[in-house]
Design an enzyme around this catalytic site. Structure first.
Site, PDB file in Angstrom:
ATOM      1  N   PRO A  23       2.177  10.268  38.253  1.00 43.42           N
ATOM      2  CA  PRO A  23       1.945  10.120  37.480  1.00 43.42           C
ATOM      3  C   PRO A  23       1.964   9.054  36.426  1.00 43.42           C
ATOM      4  CG  PRO A  23       1.793  12.612  38.687  1.00 43.42           C
ATOM      5  CD  PRO A  23       3.034  11.396  39.638  1.00 43.42           C
ATOM      6  N   GLU A  49      -3.275  14.422  38.989  1.00 43.54           N
ATOM      7  CA  GLU A  49      -2.333  14.824  38.000  1.00 43.54           C
ATOM      8  C   GLU A  49      -3.254  15.956  37.210  1.00 43.54           C
ATOM      9  OE1 GLU A  49       1.526  14.146  35.821  1.00 43.54           O
ATOM     10  OE2 GLU A  49       0.095  14.059  34.657  1.00 43.54           O
ATOM     11  N   TYR A  78       3.233  20.667  28.553  1.00 47.09           N
ATOM     12  CA  TYR A  78       2.629  21.742  28.550  1.00 47.09           C
ATOM     13  C   TYR A  78       2.240  22.954  29.230  1.00 47.09           C
ATOM     14  CZ  TYR A  78       1.844  16.405  28.619  1.00 47.09           C
ATOM     15  OH  TYR A  78       1.540  15.665  27.940  1.00 47.09           O
ATOM     16  N   ARG A  99       4.680  19.608  39.631  1.00 44.97           N
ATOM     17  CA  ARG A  99       5.178  18.450  39.008  1.00 44.97           C
ATOM     18  C   ARG A  99       5.878  19.488  37.493  1.00 44.97           C
ATOM     19  NH1 ARG A  99       4.373  12.763  35.516  1.00 44.97           N
ATOM     20  NH2 ARG A  99       5.969  11.427  35.989  1.00 44.97           N
ATOM     21  N   ARG A 136      13.720   5.218  36.410  1.00 48.35           N
ATOM     22  CA  ARG A 136      14.088   3.702  36.090  1.00 48.35           C
ATOM     23  C   ARG A 136      14.371   2.646  37.361  1.00 48.35           C
ATOM     24  NH1 ARG A 136      16.448   0.125  32.967  1.00 48.35           N
ATOM     25  NH2 ARG A 136      17.192   1.541  32.029  1.00 48.35           N
ATOM     26  N   CYS A 144      11.669  -4.226  35.437  1.00 46.22           N
ATOM     27  CA  CYS A 144      11.678  -3.350  34.038  1.00 46.22           C
ATOM     28  C   CYS A 144      12.797  -3.281  33.419  1.00 46.22           C
ATOM     29  CB  CYS A 144      11.171  -1.454  34.293  1.00 46.22           C
ATOM     30  SG  CYS A 144      11.055  -1.177  33.244  1.00 46.22           S
ATOM     31  N   CYS A 159      11.406  -1.601  27.972  1.00 51.85           N
ATOM     32  CA  CYS A 159      11.410  -1.914  26.190  1.00 51.85           C
ATOM     33  C   CYS A 159      10.824  -0.737  26.304  1.00 51.85           C
ATOM     34  CB  CYS A 159      11.296  -3.266  26.378  1.00 51.85           C
ATOM     35  SG  CYS A 159       9.903  -3.345  26.913  1.00 51.85           S
ATOM     36  N   CYS A 174       2.670  -4.551  29.274  1.00 51.30           N
ATOM     37  CA  CYS A 174       3.985  -4.326  29.587  1.00 51.30           C
ATOM     38  C   CYS A 174       4.088  -5.731  29.457  1.00 51.30           C
ATOM     39  CB  CYS A 174       4.024  -4.807  31.252  1.00 51.30           C
ATOM     40  SG  CYS A 174       5.571  -4.906  31.863  1.00 51.30           S
TER      41      CYS A 174
HETATM   42 FE1  SF4 Z   1       9.285  -1.673  31.552  1.00 48.08          FE
HETATM   43 FE2  SF4 Z   1       7.472  -3.783  31.339  1.00 48.08          FE
HETATM   44 FE3  SF4 Z   1       7.121  -0.778  30.192  1.00 48.08          FE
HETATM   45 FE4  SF4 Z   1       9.153  -2.214  29.347  1.00 48.08          FE
HETATM   46  S1  SF4 Z   1       6.802  -1.885  28.840  1.00 48.08           S
HETATM   47  S2  SF4 Z   1       9.563  -0.736  30.144  1.00 48.08           S
HETATM   48  S3  SF4 Z   1       9.202  -3.584  31.031  1.00 48.08           S
HETATM   49  S4  SF4 Z   1       7.353  -1.423  32.053  1.00 48.08           S
END
Ligand code: SF4
Ligand code: ADP
Length: 692
Positions: free
Chosen positions: A29, A104, A180, A228, A302, A348, A351, A366
């Site tokens: 989630p 969730e 929570y 969770r 990540r 990813c 950021c 994103c």
């Molecule tokens: Fe990753 Fe995109 Fe989030 Fe940046 S915006 S942390 S590239 S998922």
């Protein structure tokens, strides 16, 4: 390409109670900013990940009752019958690709301040959730739950579970994390009760145990029940009966849920930026869970490298590879691994612009995947675009915007020429990713260059600074100008009006530093851009052994970076590097030796010694090249995009460029966005509100 056998383990099915996930890729989630008011947007966003191979896809937090109202932050609801249909659209989109759908179920307790429903927030003992950031602060304190409130909470979860099953969900979450309500029962600081729900760990776990039972019974064991749970604080607390309170809690609950979803406690540590935290950073906190339970365990970190994922499973840390950010940046990550195309993964960059979208109260955005959130509204797909391009396009400028424009236009079938003045592509990334902690942001350029180099219809021209005459002579049918923005020397006044530049030696902007200028120390960095760059430059200069003072007009360093979870880490980094941090001040004068400052509210004046001043303030877009071409009667269509159009975060540049590339050669009607609307919401039944 066949799949690398090293990754076969990631494609094994996993039994989760009565359900089976087809593989180990589990989209946990995560906030998307998509409420029940945008059901098709949400369904398309989640469904895209199922299409891309994720075996399980979950919603973000879904409130079980109006007493858990997170406004002004966006949240989903499962409050009554009228909410079912909106979620059913999402589960259908997920099931269409053979994935499981999870929900969730969520009660925020003292974290959700019920600003709209105005029901007194609930808590175990009236202790407010700590808030150091204004958006999370409140002028209200929570009430202490009585026995009837606890019964209500359990009933709300049961009722929501019944609706969730009817909406088609396979996995129902009980959420005891991130401050929570059920989590507050676990921690003795928040739970000071003297009844059966407080005191010993066994008592503090009771509510979570009862919630799990209630959800399971409500759906007669047909749905899987996940827990969770945040373990960071609990693991730091000693216990007489186990290695830590976290160990004790997991031991007590080891047979209760069908799945453990384990995580950190705070957004800034759970969804930590890559600038300060490496891939797999949760492992030291969650690694013990599988030693105490036979139930499957999912966790995040990540994860973008398939070898790290496979190692998590092989080493017995996790059974399912949780993904939130990696699944946003690349919804097709599992399919790419399955097809032996690891080099095509759009990794990813960490950021956290995605999390800033939630803080902003809007749909997810994103940096790496400009199509995120636009799957339904604009019909964008992260991997495919209609191949209707015909003719030649010249893209000028090879920063994030130019690279994204070239990639999407190339995929559309155009012959693309990408010209960049410098010897290397990447634009602003070339300098910024050399600053402390920002190396992973280079992936924005690396991914696109990797794709572009494989495309026979794309030609890359580095070291090619183009003039208007060069562009005209090139003869393309379409020209995209993505020449970026420039940092200005202007100052800013206490009332935030722009001020003229100072006339003094050794005043620099990030553009000067990018060209290799090393300021003389002591250096003052004056930041009224308020995002990451000022602090990163301060860190960089301090790392080069220069004495640095960081000054900002805002109340905190890198104030906007609170939105991306970076701010607490930035303050710590400035302190670690011995950088003096001055807030709520403006620079009013500088003569190359002394810097004059003024407090923005009291006008109190101060002076500090400084040999150099770095101003990270105003950024100006626009393009002389574009203006010159626009003034001519050119035979090509001309488009300005990225930072040259409107300077901003890299996410805005890749988005604008993608939009530009989608629009070229297409009629307005073809690219017009669709507008989503909620399914009709009945008024809440009176009995639903009765007990508040
Ligand atoms: Fe990753 Fe995109 Fe989030 Fe940046 S915006 S942390 S590239 S998922
Ligand atoms: P964006 O984020 O919009 O991509 P950047 O500043 O990162 O903006 O990148 C813009 C790129 O455009 C830089 O690499 C710059 O060198 C390049 N550029 C600027 N003017 C020209 C030009 N006339 N010809 C070719 N490249 C140019």
């Amino acid at each position: 390409m066949p799949r690398n056998p090293r990754y076969d383990i990631l494609f094994e099915p996993v039994k989760i109670g009565p359900k089976t996930a087809k593989n180990r890729f589990f989209q946990v989630p995560h906030a998307s900013g998509m409420t029940n008011a945008a059901p098709h947007v949400r369904a398309a966003f989640r469904g895209m990940k199922a299409e891309g191979g994720w075996g399980t896809i979950c919603t973000g937090a879904c409130s079980v009752d109006p007493s858990s109202d997170d406004s002004p932050f966006p949240f989903a609801t499962m409050w009554d019958e009228s909410d079912i249909r909106s979620h059913a659209v999402m589960t259908e989109a997920v099931h269409e690709h053979g994935a499981l759908a999870g929900i969730e179920l969520w009660h925020g307790g003292a974290v959700a301040m019920n600003r709209t429903s105005r029901i007194a927030p609930l808590s175990p003992s009236g202790v407010p959730w700590m808030a150091t950031h204004v958006p999370f602060m409140s002028a209200q304190r929570p009430k202490i739950m009585d026995a009837a409130d606890i019964r209500d909470l359990i009933r709300w979860h049961s009722d929501a579970a019944v609706r969730a099953e009817r909406a088609g969900f396979d996995i129902l979450y009980v959420y005891a994390g991130m401050g929570y309500l059920p989590y507050q029962f676990l921690l003795s600081d928040y739970n000071q009760r003297t009844d059966a729900y407080g005191g010993t760990v066994r008592n503090r776990v009771r509510l979570v145990d009862e919630l799990i039972d209630a959800v399971r019974e409500a759906t007669h064991g047909r749905c899987a029940v996940a827990l969770r749970i945040s373990l960071q604080e609990l693991r730091a607390r000693p216990s007489d009966l186990a290695e830590s309170e976290a160990h004790e809690v997991i031991s007590l609950l080891k047979d209760a849920p069908d799945l453990f979803d384990v995580k950190m406690d705070y957004s800034a540590s759970d969804c930590s930026p890559s600038r300060f935290t490496a891939e797999g950073s949760h492992e030291p906190v969650v690694d013990f869970v599988k030693t105490l339970t036979d139930k499957p365990v999912v966790g995040v970190g990540r994860f973008t490298a398939p070898d790290t994922m496979a190692s998590m499973v092989r080493r017995g840390v996790l059974d399912l590879i949780g993904g939130a950010r990696p699944s946003i940046a690349d919804p097709f990550l599992p399919n790419k691994i399955n097809e032996g195309r690891e080099e095509d993964i759009r990794e990813c960059i960490g950021c956290n612009i995605c999390i800033s979208s939630w803080h902003d109260g809007v749909w997810v955005r994103c940096t790496q995947n400009p199509t995120a959130g636009e799957e339904w509204r604009r019909g964008w797909h992260p991997e495919q675009v209609k191949r209707d391009g015909n003719g030649q396009v010249l893209v000028v400028g090879g920063g994030p915007a130019g690279l994204e424009a070239a990639l999407t236009l190339g995929r559309r079938g155009y012959d693309v020429a990408l010209a960049e003045a410098r010897d290397d592509f990447g634009g602003r990334l070339l300098y910024e990713t050399a600053l402390p902690g920002l190396a992973q942001w280079r992936r924005v350029a690396d991914y696109r260059l990797g794709q572009l180099r494989k495309m026979p219809n794309v030609s890359l021209y580095p070291a090619s600074p183009l003039t208007a005459q060069d562009v005209a002579e090139f003869g393309a049918q379409h020209v995209v100008i993505a020449t970026g923005a420039r940092w200005g020397h202007q100052l800013c006044a206490a009332n935030e009006l722009p001020m003229p530049a100072l006339d003094a030696p050794r005043i620099y902007t990030p553009d000067d530093l990018a060209k290799g200028v090393l300021p003389e120390g002591p250096v003052a960095v004056f930041d009224f851009d308020n995002y990451y760059l000022g602090s990163a430059i301060a860190e960089d200069l301090a790392a080069k052994s220069l004495p640095v003072t960081y000054i900002t007009t805002a109340g905190a360093a890198a104030a906007w970076s609170f939105m991306t979870n970076e701010q607490p880490h930035i303050h710590a980094a400035l302190a670690r590097r011995g950088i003096a941090c001055r807030t709520l001040e403006v620079v009013t004068g500088f003569d190359g030796e002394t810097l004059r400052l003024s407090q923005i509210f009291s006008n109190e004046r101060r002076e500090i010694a400084a040999r150099s001043l770095v101003i990270v303030g105003r950024r100006d877009g626009g393009s002389a090249l574009y203006d010159e071409l626009a003034a001519q009667n050119s035979p090509f269509s001309l488009h300005l995009t990225g930072d040259a159009l409107a300077p901003g975060a890299i996410a805005h540049a890749t988005y604008q460029a993608h939009k530009t590339a989608q629009s070229i050669g297409r009629a307005a009607a073809e690219i017009a966005p669709r507008r989503d609307a909620p399914f009709s919401v009945r008024a809440l039944a009176p009995q639903h509100l009765a007990a508040k």
